[in-house]
Design an enzyme around this catalytic site. Structure first.
Site, PDB file in Angstrom:
ATOM      1  N   ARG A  14       7.749 -48.478  18.520  1.00 19.68           N
ATOM      2  CA  ARG A  14       9.092 -48.311  19.330  1.00 19.68           C
ATOM      3  C   ARG A  14       9.008 -47.452  20.501  1.00 19.68           C
ATOM      4  NH1 ARG A  14      14.210 -47.837  15.394  1.00 19.68           N
ATOM      5  NH2 ARG A  14      12.817 -49.396  14.176  1.00 19.68           N
ATOM      6  N   SER A 102      15.665 -52.924  17.537  1.00 23.43           N
ATOM      7  CA  SER A 102      16.580 -53.124  16.224  1.00 23.43           C
ATOM      8  C   SER A 102      18.049 -52.657  16.643  1.00 23.43           C
ATOM      9  CB  SER A 102      15.970 -52.187  15.519  1.00 23.43           C
ATOM     10  OG  SER A 102      16.714 -52.365  14.202  1.00 23.43           O
ATOM     11  N   HIS A 103      18.494 -51.412  16.478  1.00 24.10           N
ATOM     12  CA  HIS A 103      19.759 -50.908  16.690  1.00 24.10           C
ATOM     13  C   HIS A 103      19.679 -49.910  17.817  1.00 24.10           C
ATOM     14  CE1 HIS A 103      18.114 -48.585  13.539  1.00 24.10           C
ATOM     15  NE2 HIS A 103      18.765 -47.519  14.000  1.00 24.10           N
ATOM     16  N   LYS A 112       7.889 -55.384  15.317  1.00 25.52           N
ATOM     17  CA  LYS A 112       7.804 -55.235  13.923  1.00 25.52           C
ATOM     18  C   LYS A 112       6.800 -56.219  13.434  1.00 25.52           C
ATOM     19  CE  LYS A 112      12.554 -53.821  12.866  1.00 25.52           C
ATOM     20  NZ  LYS A 112      14.081 -54.196  12.332  1.00 25.52           N
ATOM     21  N   ASP A 236      23.316 -56.000  12.668  1.00 24.87           N
ATOM     22  CA  ASP A 236      22.751 -55.166  13.668  1.00 24.87           C
ATOM     23  C   ASP A 236      21.912 -55.770  14.827  1.00 24.87           C
ATOM     24  OD1 ASP A 236      20.444 -55.945  12.630  1.00 24.87           O
ATOM     25  OD2 ASP A 236      19.494 -54.141  12.347  1.00 24.87           O
ATOM     26  N   ASP A 238      19.025 -56.731  15.754  1.00 24.60           N
ATOM     27  CA  ASP A 238      18.103 -57.992  15.673  1.00 24.60           C
ATOM     28  C   ASP A 238      18.391 -58.863  14.383  1.00 24.60           C
ATOM     29  OD1 ASP A 238      17.453 -55.884  13.879  1.00 24.60           O
ATOM     30  OD2 ASP A 238      15.014 -56.263  13.823  1.00 24.60           O
ATOM     31  N   ASP A 240      18.705 -58.254  11.152  1.00 30.23           N
ATOM     32  CA  ASP A 240      18.031 -58.048   9.452  1.00 30.23           C
ATOM     33  C   ASP A 240      18.850 -57.183   8.942  1.00 30.23           C
ATOM     34  OD1 ASP A 240      17.379 -55.453  10.706  1.00 30.23           O
ATOM     35  OD2 ASP A 240      15.097 -55.791  10.699  1.00 30.23           O
ATOM     36  N   ARG A 241      19.927 -56.581   9.262  1.00 32.75           N
ATOM     37  CA  ARG A 241      21.048 -55.567   8.623  1.00 32.75           C
ATOM     38  C   ARG A 241      22.353 -56.136   8.463  1.00 32.75           C
ATOM     39  NH1 ARG A 241      21.284 -50.023   9.830  1.00 32.75           N
ATOM     40  NH2 ARG A 241      20.884 -50.613  12.001  1.00 32.75           N
ATOM     41  N   HIS A 323      19.336 -52.860   4.813  1.00 36.07           N
ATOM     42  CA  HIS A 323      18.141 -54.109   4.624  1.00 36.07           C
ATOM     43  C   HIS A 323      18.446 -54.734   3.146  1.00 36.07           C
ATOM     44  CE1 HIS A 323      16.193 -52.957   8.419  1.00 36.07           C
ATOM     45  NE2 HIS A 323      16.409 -51.921   8.047  1.00 36.07           N
TER      46      HIS A 323
END
Length: 457
Positions: A14, A102-103, A112, A236, A238, A240-241, A323
């Site tokens: 990242r 992501s966030h 990822k 979030d 992307d 995934d949460r 997650h």
């Protein structure tokens, strides 16, 4: 090539766009990843990206690098990270990469990565950097082909999840990439959906797409107050949460969500092991045992939890960050959309969704408190605590990930973040007085091993 070593994180890569992360860097990372795939005799990698403005150029450069190693790329376009994981199964790819920040703020992006069913983390990510720096790269000519996976993903979820009754819900995608899938998923499940910020916009013009922060859930809370919807879901950046809000505006944090999921899964998998990270409530272990399961506390980090899930064969795992990993009926990867669907399946069978959530065991707790330090110092502070600190009156000191000190009436945690130079602190107890007592114990322990720090509590 000059690489910024700090972009190679514990669980992913990242960096900041056009500074530490450029298309040239992405191309080099792709070449290294393709070379690692070749070393493992893997032939194809699916590449998806979130809704960030830098996504197309980075994903394109990454694909060029993978192809330069002689590995084929399946480009699945702009999709939530879980759909990239799903694509590896659905398209029989040997690996996958989600190009996502992501966030993080809009000027970040990253990768990822999964190869041969193994999420790359820790030394495996550092090995990619070493391949680039030493020129240890394979060469060949891979191909790129396009594939569409959203319809197949929707069909797979709809073939698995059934709601007992229609529900009215609010969904907030925070202009993240979940907006490309969530509205149609929940509508097809039979929900009447109030949509907030479901247009994918990498500028995130409304609020930050991070449902772990209460300030980012205020729009959901307001919409629940103003409509007859009975539940709010937030995703979030992307996808995934998951964040969950009740009709009366209570935030149900992921460790309490996990109670509901554990009871449900254990009704079909008696004696199953349920994995949760060190930040979760101490109410969880007793709840899991009460429902016939075996609790297993583990390290924080989606990649680390996925590895443990694979090793143990556990049917379910979850993290305080949001997650959640279903292995029972699903694939074992973290997927906020599927988690939301499973939540609705459980709640639709209850006459009062609000009560089903608010009746879950709760405790007084602090949010995550961050003690900012210089690079490397958080690990040293926690090492000193582990080796030198005395916590009088503690029942147990758990050191699998940081230092978690259990008392009869609460716990305190200090662990070094693997993504930023901070010590993450969290406290939970039966009363405010107990929280203050545990905080005082941590204050004196930290002061004894590292005097003069300005603590966030």
């Amino acid at each position: 090539m000059q690489l910024a070593p700090e972009i190679f994180k514990a669980y992913d890569i990242r960096g900041i766009i056009d500074k530490s992360l450029t298309p040239d860097v992405a191309r080099a990372i792709g070449h290294a990843l393709g070379s690692e795939a070749r070393a493992r005799n893997l032939k194809s990698i699916a590449v998806g990206r979130d809704g960030r403005l830098s996504g197309p150029s980075l994903a394109g450069a990454l694909a060029e690098g993978i192809c330069a190693a002689g590995v084929d790329v399946i480009d699945i376009g702009c999709v939530p990270t879980p759909l990239t994981y799903f694509a590896a199964y659905h398209l029989n790819a040997d690996g996958c990469v989600s190009v996502t920040g992501s966030h993080n703020p809009p000027d970040y992006n990253g990768f990822k990565m999964v190869l041969g069913g193994q999420t790359l983390f820790g030394e495996l990510i550092q090995d990619l950097r070493k391949r680039i720096e030493t020129g240890n790269l394979a060469h060949g000519t891979g191909t790129v082909r396009q594939a569409e996976v959203i319809d197949a993903y929707l069909d797979r979820v709809l073939g698995d999840v059934r709601l007992a009754r229609p529900m009215k819900i609010v969904i907030d995608c925070g202009n993240g990439v979940a907006g490309a899938v969530a509205p149609q998923l929940f509508a097809r499940l039979g929900c009447e959906v109030t949509e907030l910020f479901c247009e994918v916009d990498g500028n995130f013009p409304n609020h930050h797409p991070d449902p772990s922060k209460p300030e980012n859930l205020q729009d959901v809370i307001r919409a629940l107050r103003e409509t007859d919807a009975e539940l709010g879901l937030a995703f979030d950046g992307d996808g995934d949460r998951l964040g969950v809000v009740t009709k009366d505006g209570q935030i149900i944090y992921p460790d309490r969500q996990l109670m509901l999921f554990a009871a449900d899964v254990l009704s079909r998998v008696p004696g199953g092991q349920i994995i949760y990270d060190v930040k979760c409530t101490r109410n969880l272990a007793g709840w899991i045992r009460q429902h016939g399961g075996e609790p297993l506390m583990w390290n924080t980090g989606h990649a680390l939890v996925k590895a443990k899930l694979k090793e143990t064969g556990a049917p379910l795992a979850g993290e305080m960050s949001g997650h959640v990993f279903f292995k029972e009926r699903w694939y074992g990867f973290d997927d906020g959309l599927y988690t939301g669907a499973r939540l609705l399946e459980i709640l639709s069978a209850r006459p009062d969704a609000n009560a089903a959530l608010t009746e879950l065991p709760d405790a007084l707790s602090t949010p995550e408190l961050n003690l900012k330090m210089a690079e490397g110092e958080p690990f040293e502070l926690v090492r000193r605590l582990r080796e030198q600190a005395a916590f009088d009156g503690a029942n147990e000191v758990i050191t699998i990930d940081g230092v978690r000190v259990e008392y009869a009436d609460g716990f305190g945690l200090a662990r070094p973040s693997n993504t930023t130079p901070v010590v993450v602190l969290r406290f939970e107890a039966d009363s405010q007085a107990a929280i203050e007592r545990i905080q005082a114990a941590f204050r004196s322990a930290i002061d004894a091993v590292w005097p003069g720090l300005a603590l966030p509590f």
